[in-house]
Write a protein that holds these residues in place. Structure first.
Motif, PDB file in Angstrom:
ATOM      1  N   HIS A   1      11.785 -18.485   3.758  1.00  0.00           N
ATOM      2  CA  HIS A   1      13.166 -18.233   4.162  1.00  0.00           C
ATOM      3  C   HIS A   1      13.536 -16.789   3.836  1.00  0.00           C
ATOM      4  CE1 HIS A   1      14.458 -18.551   0.005  1.00  0.00           C
ATOM      5  NE2 HIS A   1      14.078 -19.815  -0.082  1.00  0.00           N
ATOM      6  N   LEU A   2      14.737 -16.395   4.198  1.00  0.00           N
ATOM      7  CA  LEU A   2      15.103 -14.979   4.168  1.00  0.00           C
ATOM      8  C   LEU A   2      15.117 -14.372   2.768  1.00  0.00           C
ATOM      9  CD1 LEU A   2      17.959 -15.002   6.818  1.00  0.00           C
ATOM     10  CD2 LEU A   2      15.803 -13.748   6.996  1.00  0.00           C
ATOM     11  N   GLN A   3      15.230 -15.187   1.723  1.00  0.00           N
ATOM     12  CA  GLN A   3      15.201 -14.656   0.367  1.00  0.00           C
ATOM     13  C   GLN A   3      13.806 -14.642  -0.235  1.00  0.00           C
ATOM     14  OE1 GLN A   3      19.021 -16.663  -1.357  1.00  0.00           O
ATOM     15  NE2 GLN A   3      18.362 -15.194  -2.874  1.00  0.00           N
TER      16      GLN A   3
ATOM     17  N   ARG B   1       0.849  -1.201   0.000  1.00  0.00           N
ATOM     18  CA  ARG B   1       0.000   0.000   0.000  1.00  0.00           C
ATOM     19  C   ARG B   1       0.882   1.248   0.000  1.00  0.00           C
ATOM     20  NH1 ARG B   1      -0.691  -1.463   5.668  1.00  0.00           N
ATOM     21  NH2 ARG B   1      -0.080   0.294   7.033  1.00  0.00           N
ATOM     22  N   PRO B   2       0.340   2.382  -0.404  1.00  0.00           N
ATOM     23  CA  PRO B   2       1.130   3.615  -0.456  1.00  0.00           C
ATOM     24  C   PRO B   2       1.781   3.938   0.885  1.00  0.00           C
ATOM     25  CG  PRO B   2      -0.955   3.927  -1.587  1.00  0.00           C
ATOM     26  CD  PRO B   2      -1.036   2.580  -0.908  1.00  0.00           C
ATOM     27  N   GLY B   3       3.019   4.393   0.826  1.00  0.00           N
ATOM     28  CA  GLY B   3       3.745   4.745   2.039  1.00  0.00           C
ATOM     29  C   GLY B   3       4.516   3.598   2.665  1.00  0.00           C
ATOM     30  N   VAL B   4       4.395   2.397   2.093  1.00  0.00           N
ATOM     31  CA  VAL B   4       5.091   1.213   2.615  1.00  0.00           C
ATOM     32  C   VAL B   4       6.236   0.859   1.665  1.00  0.00           C
ATOM     33  CG1 VAL B   4       4.898  -1.247   3.161  1.00  0.00           C
ATOM     34  CG2 VAL B   4       3.050   0.329   3.786  1.00  0.00           C
ATOM     35  N   THR B   5       7.427   0.642   2.229  1.00  0.00           N
ATOM     36  CA  THR B   5       8.617   0.306   1.445  1.00  0.00           C
ATOM     37  C   THR B   5       8.977  -1.162   1.658  1.00  0.00           C
ATOM     38  OG1 THR B   5       9.485   2.556   1.628  1.00  0.00           O
ATOM     39  CG2 THR B   5      11.055   0.809   1.087  1.00  0.00           C
ATOM     40  N   PRO B   6       8.998  -1.974   0.597  1.00  0.00           N
ATOM     41  CA  PRO B   6       9.400  -3.368   0.747  1.00  0.00           C
ATOM     42  C   PRO B   6      10.919  -3.500   0.819  1.00  0.00           C
ATOM     43  CG  PRO B   6       8.852  -2.914  -1.535  1.00  0.00           C
ATOM     44  CD  PRO B   6       8.593  -1.640  -0.779  1.00  0.00           C
ATOM     45  N   LEU B   7      11.396  -4.343   1.733  1.00  0.00           N
ATOM     46  CA  LEU B   7      12.817  -4.609   1.890  1.00  0.00           C
ATOM     47  C   LEU B   7      13.018  -6.112   2.038  1.00  0.00           C
ATOM     48  CD1 LEU B   7      13.679  -1.864   4.545  1.00  0.00           C
ATOM     49  CD2 LEU B   7      14.149  -1.756   2.087  1.00  0.00           C
ATOM     50  N   LEU B   8      14.064  -6.633   1.422  1.00  0.00           N
ATOM     51  CA  LEU B   8      14.352  -8.061   1.525  1.00  0.00           C
ATOM     52  C   LEU B   8      14.731  -8.408   2.961  1.00  0.00           C
ATOM     53  CD1 LEU B   8      14.735 -10.749  -0.036  1.00  0.00           C
ATOM     54  CD2 LEU B   8      17.143 -10.117  -0.254  1.00  0.00           C
ATOM     55  N   SER B   9      14.061  -9.402   3.535  1.00  0.00           N
ATOM     56  CA  SER B   9      14.351  -9.779   4.917  1.00  0.00           C
ATOM     57  C   SER B   9      15.802 -10.200   5.097  1.00  0.00           C
ATOM     58  CB  SER B   9      13.415 -10.915   5.359  1.00  0.00           C
ATOM     59  OG  SER B   9      12.093 -10.442   5.516  1.00  0.00           O
ATOM     60  N   GLY B  10      16.345 -10.925   4.123  1.00  0.00           N
ATOM     61  CA  GLY B  10      17.728 -11.361   4.237  1.00  0.00           C
ATOM     62  C   GLY B  10      18.711 -10.222   4.316  1.00  0.00           C
TER      63      GLY B  10
END
Length: 519
Positions: free
Chosen positions: A377-379, A327-336
């Motif tokens: 998993h982390l990836q 949703r707007p305002g949310v930044t996805p980042l890889l957990s790993g």
């Protein structure tokens, strides 16, 4: 811009990381099961091939090291090298794998090359894509985490901050193979009448050059040149983000990277579309029950029907991009990437509770309520953070590792080989879920947050979150056992590499459950 000029040399960092990864494997898979690991504060000691080793540790289940590991020689502790440890492992396991030492060495060389390349490379401006390119040292419990077959890979490596235009082929309609929703590929560029657009990874085309000569010569395929935008490889190497269509594209390289030969088998092409159809209602329910749950569907694939080798070799799976589902305002980042590159949060316990709440309950409910085995998993997990950096969404991806529990889904209309690749039995599915969620994922994030300190408080919070979810489901037996501290299954990456088996055949070894001391 990444700069390592003031730190250790790339070769020194690669040696340290290679040694640490193999030593963790020895603790978990070699010395541990033989009762040859014990604590003598501040060290953990282990015996491999009748040789005593020691190292300072922290991080609990994640087994992070402080200082250089050592081995005992004639009553004196000496620095341990990766090559010496490889030799000890070969003796301990019987010396029946002549490829093993070369694979460990190739992985170390790849790390050195990646670290050197990053010195003068610029990471992507997009925070999600930058996070995808942070896994320079690879899986912390794999004996050769960056080993990869073939040459010419560095220019395409995400860890080197690579970007490159894709190649565009035209596939004549009489040999077009596709299923699902593939229309977005037609936006990549104009193609002549009677043809459909097929993007290709440049490395993929290099590897298939001999097989492509005939169909390119007789017009079944045509080479339309390079794409108009720079594609960016993600952590999985063969999956890239194509900004021209805002999609991720999963290519078939047919190259061994760590355990697996990375290709899209014909049954995996069909399986991605089949799973996407079946998982839509599942994720609608998960998202309703656990707000913030997202997934990246794989709605279609396209290839060329030119025999199995080229059908698989040119096959591309279309995947939604994470920006399109957050949703707007949310930044996805890889957990790993969090576990290796980010600074720990200012309020670690509050952040951790939010993280576990986003990630764990939907994974467990997918299995228990829907008979779906996610592979978190982390990836395979992206964490969506708000403007304050707080976890508010969890995005699950990669349907290759997602399976259906046998007996809980009607697969009677699915071709046999496709159905086989889509399923786990109940026990195997639970082991996969618990390994990926608890051992591979949450243990590493907890170690990152805790730093050199204890992780007990964090696991107490995780136990509260899991117990709360279990209560809403009547405390089913698998969750009760987990909360009671039953040993956890840890994937045996060293064993599967030593046996040269397919990754799907990997077994597990039991490891201590960090929830055990809380029960």
């Amino acid at each position: 811009m990444t700069s390592l000029a003031l730190g250790p040399s790339p070769a020194a960092v690669a040696e340290e990381a290679s040694l640490a990864a193999l030593l963790r494997c020895c603790v978990r898979e070699v010395a541990g099961p033989r009762g040859q690991v014990w604590h003598a504060e501040p060290y953990v000691l282990l015996r491999v091939a009748d040789t005593l080793l020691r190292v300072r540790t922290h991080g609990g289940l994640a087994l992070r090291f402080e200082g250089r590991p050592e081995w005992l020689e004639l009553g004196c502790w000496q620095p341990l090298s990766a090559d010496r440890l490889v030799g000890l492992v070969e003796i301990e396991l019987g010396g029946a794998n002549e490829e093993f030492a070369a694979q460990v060495g190739a992985s170390r060389d790849a790390m050195t090359a990646l670290l050197a390349a990053r010195r003068d490379a610029r990471p992507p401006a997009d925070p999600w894509l930058a996070s995808e390119q942070e896994l320079v040292l690879g899986h912390p419990f794999h004996p050769s985490p960056k080993a990869r077959d073939g040459g010419g890979w560095l220019r395409y490596a995400p860890e080197a901050h690579a970007s490159f235009p894709l190649r565009l082929l035209g596939v004549r309609h009489d040999v077009l193979a596709e299923a699902g929703d593939t229309g977005t590929l037609d936006e990549l560029g104009p193609v002549p009448d009677g043809y459909s657009a097929l993007p290709a990874h440049p490395w993929q085309l290099d590897l298939l050059a001999a097989e492509l000569a005939a169909p390119l010569a007789d017009g079944r395929l045509i080479d339309l040149g390079r794409g108009s935008r720079m594609a960016v490889p993600t952590s999985s190497v063969r999956t890239v983000y194509e900004p021209a269509i805002d999609r991720c594209l999963k290519f078939s390289l047919d190259v061994r990277i760590t355990n697996c030969v990375r290709k899209n088998s014909w049954y995996e092409l069909a399986g991605a579309v089949e799973l996407t159809r079946r998982l839509r209602p599942v994720f609608e329910e998960l998202s309703a029950g656990f707000p913030g749950t997202r997934w990246l569907p794989e709605p279609g694939y396209r290839s060329a029907d030119l025999g199995t080798r080229l059908l698989e070799g040119l096959g591309v799976i279309i995947r939604a991009s994470p920006w399109s589902v957050c949703r707007p305002g949310v930044t996805p980042l890889l957990s790993g990437a969090l576990a290796v590159s980010a600074a720990p949060p200012a309020d670690p316990v509050r952040w951790w509770r939010a993280y576990v709440e986003r990630v764990a309950p939907p994974v467990l409910d997918a299995y228990l309520s829907h008979g779906v085995v996610l592979e978190p998993h982390l990836q395979n997990v992206l964490i969506g953070v708000d403007a304050a950096g707080q976890p508010v969404e969890a995005i699950f991806r990669d349907l290759e590792g997602t399976k259906l529990v046998v007996g809980r889904h009607d697969l009677s209309g699915v071709p046999g080989r496709v159905a086989e690749a889509l399923t786990y039995d109940a026990g195997g599915g639970w082991d996969r879920v618990v390994y990926c969620l608890m051992v591979n994922h949450l243990a590493e994030i907890a170690a990152w947050i805790a730093g050199a300190g204890p992780t007990r408080e964090l696991w107490a919070v995780a136990g509260e979150v899991l117990a709360g979810y279990a209560a809403t489901r009547g405390r089913p037996r698998p969750l009760s056992d987990l909360l009671a501290g039953a040993p956890l299954p840890a994937k045996a990456n060293l064993s599967v590499r030593w046996a040269r088996s397919a990754d799907r055949c990997a077994g597990y070894v039991p490891v201590a459950n960090p929830l055990a001391v809380l029960s």
